[in-house]
Design a protein around this motif. Structure first.
Motif, PDB file in Angstrom:
ATOM      1  N   GLU A  70      32.043 -20.423 -24.005  1.00 54.34           N
ATOM      2  CA  GLU A  70      30.940 -20.955 -23.200  1.00 54.34           C
ATOM      3  C   GLU A  70      31.136 -22.439 -22.922  1.00 54.34           C
ATOM      4  O   GLU A  70      30.854 -22.912 -21.811  1.00 54.34           O
ATOM      5  CB  GLU A  70      29.611 -20.714 -23.909  1.00 54.34           C
ATOM      6  CG  GLU A  70      29.222 -19.258 -23.981  1.00 54.34           C
ATOM      7  CD  GLU A  70      27.957 -19.040 -24.788  1.00 54.34           C
ATOM      8  OE1 GLU A  70      27.296 -20.042 -25.150  1.00 54.34           O
ATOM      9  OE2 GLU A  70      27.632 -17.875 -25.041  1.00 54.34           O
ATOM     10  N   ASP A  71      31.623 -23.154 -23.906  1.00 50.28           N
ATOM     11  CA  ASP A  71      31.899 -24.587 -23.699  1.00 50.28           C
ATOM     12  C   ASP A  71      32.994 -24.794 -22.665  1.00 50.28           C
ATOM     13  O   ASP A  71      32.917 -25.691 -21.829  1.00 50.28           O
ATOM     14  CB  ASP A  71      32.305 -25.243 -25.022  1.00 50.28           C
ATOM     15  CG  ASP A  71      31.160 -25.284 -26.022  1.00 50.28           C
ATOM     16  OD1 ASP A  71      29.991 -25.222 -25.584  1.00 50.28           O
ATOM     17  OD2 ASP A  71      31.454 -25.366 -27.230  1.00 50.28           O
ATOM     18  N   THR A  72      34.020 -23.944 -22.719  1.00 48.88           N
ATOM     19  CA  THR A  72      35.108 -24.040 -21.751  1.00 48.88           C
ATOM     20  C   THR A  72      34.603 -23.758 -20.347  1.00 48.88           C
ATOM     21  O   THR A  72      34.939 -24.478 -19.395  1.00 48.88           O
ATOM     22  CB  THR A  72      36.234 -23.056 -22.107  1.00 48.88           C
ATOM     23  OG1 THR A  72      36.686 -23.336 -23.426  1.00 48.88           O
ATOM     24  CG2 THR A  72      37.391 -23.169 -21.134  1.00 48.88           C
ATOM     25  N   MET A  73      33.799 -22.719 -20.200  1.00 46.56           N
ATOM     26  CA  MET A  73      33.261 -22.375 -18.883  1.00 46.56           C
ATOM     27  C   MET A  73      32.348 -23.483 -18.368  1.00 46.56           C
ATOM     28  O   MET A  73      32.369 -23.802 -17.182  1.00 46.56           O
ATOM     29  CB  MET A  73      32.513 -21.042 -18.946  1.00 46.56           C
ATOM     30  CG  MET A  73      33.427 -19.850 -19.213  1.00 46.56           C
ATOM     31  SD  MET A  73      34.826 -19.733 -18.085  1.00 46.56           S
ATOM     32  CE  MET A  73      33.995 -19.374 -16.567  1.00 46.56           C
ATOM     33  N   ARG A  74      31.558 -24.079 -19.250  1.00 46.08           N
ATOM     34  CA  ARG A  74      30.669 -25.168 -18.829  1.00 46.08           C
ATOM     35  C   ARG A  74      31.496 -26.364 -18.391  1.00 46.08           C
ATOM     36  O   ARG A  74      31.193 -27.003 -17.369  1.00 46.08           O
ATOM     37  CB  ARG A  74      29.730 -25.571 -19.972  1.00 46.08           C
ATOM     38  CG  ARG A  74      28.733 -26.629 -19.532  1.00 46.08           C
ATOM     39  CD  ARG A  74      27.658 -26.987 -20.556  1.00 46.08           C
ATOM     40  NE  ARG A  74      27.683 -26.344 -21.838  1.00 46.08           N
ATOM     41  CZ  ARG A  74      28.271 -26.858 -22.935  1.00 46.08           C
ATOM     42  NH1 ARG A  74      28.907 -28.012 -22.870  1.00 46.08           N
ATOM     43  NH2 ARG A  74      28.233 -26.214 -24.078  1.00 46.08           N
ATOM     44  N   SER A  75      32.562 -26.665 -19.117  1.00 45.91           N
ATOM     45  CA  SER A  75      33.401 -27.804 -18.734  1.00 45.91           C
ATOM     46  C   SER A  75      34.095 -27.550 -17.398  1.00 45.91           C
ATOM     47  O   SER A  75      34.317 -28.481 -16.626  1.00 45.91           O
ATOM     48  CB  SER A  75      34.412 -28.121 -19.821  1.00 45.91           C
ATOM     49  OG  SER A  75      35.384 -27.117 -19.901  1.00 45.91           O
ATOM     50  N   LEU A  76      34.448 -26.301 -17.120  1.00 47.47           N
ATOM     51  CA  LEU A  76      35.052 -25.980 -15.824  1.00 47.47           C
ATOM     52  C   LEU A  76      34.040 -26.083 -14.691  1.00 47.47           C
ATOM     53  O   LEU A  76      34.375 -26.508 -13.586  1.00 47.47           O
ATOM     54  CB  LEU A  76      35.666 -24.590 -15.844  1.00 47.47           C
ATOM     55  CG  LEU A  76      36.999 -24.475 -16.571  1.00 47.47           C
ATOM     56  CD1 LEU A  76      37.453 -23.033 -16.598  1.00 47.47           C
ATOM     57  CD2 LEU A  76      38.043 -25.343 -15.922  1.00 47.47           C
ATOM     58  N   ARG A  77      32.826 -25.669 -14.930  1.00 46.09           N
ATOM     59  CA  ARG A  77      31.792 -25.782 -13.889  1.00 46.09           C
ATOM     60  C   ARG A  77      31.479 -27.237 -13.578  1.00 46.09           C
ATOM     61  O   ARG A  77      31.186 -27.588 -12.439  1.00 46.09           O
ATOM     62  CB  ARG A  77      30.520 -25.055 -14.329  1.00 46.09           C
ATOM     63  CG  ARG A  77      30.575 -23.566 -14.158  1.00 46.09           C
ATOM     64  CD  ARG A  77      29.211 -22.939 -14.352  1.00 46.09           C
ATOM     65  NE  ARG A  77      28.725 -23.090 -15.709  1.00 46.09           N
ATOM     66  CZ  ARG A  77      28.910 -22.218 -16.708  1.00 46.09           C
ATOM     67  NH1 ARG A  77      29.601 -21.124 -16.468  1.00 46.09           N
ATOM     68  NH2 ARG A  77      28.442 -22.436 -17.904  1.00 46.09           N
ATOM     69  N   GLU A  78      31.553 -28.069 -14.597  1.00 44.73           N
ATOM     70  CA  GLU A  78      31.250 -29.486 -14.412  1.00 44.73           C
ATOM     71  C   GLU A  78      32.484 -30.296 -14.027  1.00 44.73           C
ATOM     72  O   GLU A  78      32.406 -31.497 -13.853  1.00 44.73           O
ATOM     73  CB  GLU A  78      30.657 -30.046 -15.707  1.00 44.73           C
ATOM     74  CG  GLU A  78      29.337 -29.412 -16.077  1.00 44.73           C
ATOM     75  CD  GLU A  78      28.878 -29.821 -17.468  1.00 44.73           C
ATOM     76  OE1 GLU A  78      29.637 -30.545 -18.154  1.00 44.73           O
ATOM     77  OE2 GLU A  78      27.786 -29.412 -17.848  1.00 44.73           O
ATOM     78  N   PHE A  79      33.602 -29.629 -13.871  1.00 45.35           N
ATOM     79  CA  PHE A  79      34.869 -30.291 -13.587  1.00 45.35           C
ATOM     80  C   PHE A  79      34.893 -30.857 -12.176  1.00 45.35           C
ATOM     81  O   PHE A  79      34.512 -30.206 -11.217  1.00 45.35           O
ATOM     82  CB  PHE A  79      36.021 -29.290 -13.771  1.00 45.35           C
ATOM     83  CG  PHE A  79      37.355 -29.830 -13.375  1.00 45.35           C
ATOM     84  CD1 PHE A  79      37.980 -30.800 -14.134  1.00 45.35           C
ATOM     85  CD2 PHE A  79      37.979 -29.392 -12.220  1.00 45.35           C
ATOM     86  CE1 PHE A  79      39.206 -31.296 -13.772  1.00 45.35           C
ATOM     87  CE2 PHE A  79      39.207 -29.880 -11.850  1.00 45.35           C
ATOM     88  CZ  PHE A  79      39.818 -30.839 -12.629  1.00 45.35           C
ATOM     89  N   ASP A  80      35.370 -32.073 -12.052  1.00 42.03           N
ATOM     90  CA  ASP A  80      35.577 -32.719 -10.755  1.00 42.03           C
ATOM     91  C   ASP A  80      36.995 -33.275 -10.751  1.00 42.03           C
ATOM     92  O   ASP A  80      37.381 -34.021 -11.661  1.00 42.03           O
ATOM     93  CB  ASP A  80      34.566 -33.846 -10.537  1.00 42.03           C
ATOM     94  CG  ASP A  80      34.696 -34.482  -9.171  1.00 42.03           C
ATOM     95  OD1 ASP A  80      35.323 -33.868  -8.277  1.00 42.03           O
ATOM     96  OD2 ASP A  80      34.166 -35.598  -8.991  1.00 42.03           O
ATOM     97  N   ILE A  81      37.749 -32.886  -9.753  1.00 46.96           N
ATOM     98  CA  ILE A  81      39.164 -33.291  -9.711  1.00 46.96           C
ATOM     99  C   ILE A  81      39.311 -34.809  -9.633  1.00 46.96           C
ATOM    100  O   ILE A  81      40.311 -35.360 -10.067  1.00 46.96           O
ATOM    101  CB  ILE A  81      39.894 -32.590  -8.544  1.00 46.96           C
ATOM    102  CG1 ILE A  81      41.388 -32.671  -8.769  1.00 46.96           C
ATOM    103  CG2 ILE A  81      39.529 -33.190  -7.211  1.00 46.96           C
ATOM    104  CD1 ILE A  81      42.180 -31.668  -8.014  1.00 46.96           C
ATOM    105  N   ASN A  82      38.327 -35.492  -9.128  1.00 47.33           N
ATOM    106  CA  ASN A  82      38.394 -36.952  -9.037  1.00 47.33           C
ATOM    107  C   ASN A  82      38.245 -37.609 -10.403  1.00 47.33           C
ATOM    108  O   ASN A  82      38.546 -38.791 -10.559  1.00 47.33           O
ATOM    109  CB  ASN A  82      37.322 -37.474  -8.084  1.00 47.33           C
ATOM    110  CG  ASN A  82      37.580 -37.003  -6.670  1.00 47.33           C
ATOM    111  OD1 ASN A  82      38.716 -36.883  -6.245  1.00 47.33           O
ATOM    112  ND2 ASN A  82      36.513 -36.728  -5.940  1.00 47.33           N
ATOM    113  N   ASP A  83      37.760 -36.845 -11.397  1.00 45.77           N
ATOM    114  CA  ASP A  83      37.583 -37.394 -12.740  1.00 45.77           C
ATOM    115  C   ASP A  83      38.837 -37.297 -13.596  1.00 45.77           C
ATOM    116  O   ASP A  83      38.836 -37.749 -14.733  1.00 45.77           O
ATOM    117  CB  ASP A  83      36.437 -36.667 -13.460  1.00 45.77           C
ATOM    118  CG  ASP A  83      35.084 -36.990 -12.834  1.00 45.77           C
ATOM    119  OD1 ASP A  83      34.979 -38.027 -12.147  1.00 45.77           O
ATOM    120  OD2 ASP A  83      34.146 -36.203 -13.036  1.00 45.77           O
ATOM    121  N   LEU A  84      39.903 -36.698 -13.072  1.00 49.14           N
ATOM    122  CA  LEU A  84      41.127 -36.566 -13.856  1.00 49.14           C
ATOM    123  C   LEU A  84      41.748 -37.934 -14.097  1.00 49.14           C
ATOM    124  O   LEU A  84      41.977 -38.697 -13.166  1.00 49.14           O
ATOM    125  CB  LEU A  84      42.139 -35.664 -13.156  1.00 49.14           C
ATOM    126  CG  LEU A  84      41.821 -34.186 -13.115  1.00 49.14           C
ATOM    127  CD1 LEU A  84      42.924 -33.441 -12.389  1.00 49.14           C
ATOM    128  CD2 LEU A  84      41.632 -33.629 -14.501  1.00 49.14           C
TER     129      LEU A  84
END
Length: 77
Positions: free
Chosen positions: A4-18
């Motif tokens: 669930e944590d992994t899925m939440r981090s993917l939903r909140e993922f923004d490529i500009n934040d890399l």
């Protein structure tokens, strides 16, 4: 919970934040995707270069085969 944590981090993922200076902070799914992409690229390149050499060898052997057939025909008659 970890999934669930992994899925939440993917939903909140923004490529500009890399942050390319700190790859360790990337989400595990993104790191896994990059590793798989690199693995496929290395395997494809290795396969291509290995097959390329075999193709050249095959072409040379086919030419040699034709010459041997001609020699055999000459000797047979």
């Amino acid at each position: 919970m970890a999934f669930e944590d992994t899925m939440r981090s993917l939903r909140e993922f923004d490529i500009n934040d890399l942050d390319f200076e700190n790859v360790g902070s990337w989400p595990i799914a993104i790191k896994l995707f990059i590793w798989v992409l690199i693995l496929v690229a290395v395997l494809a390149a290795g396969y291509y270069y290995h097959i390329e050499g075999l193709q050249i060898t095959l072409a040379n052997e086919e030419k040699r085969e034709e010459q041997l057939k001609k020699d055999f025909e000459k000797k047979a008659f």
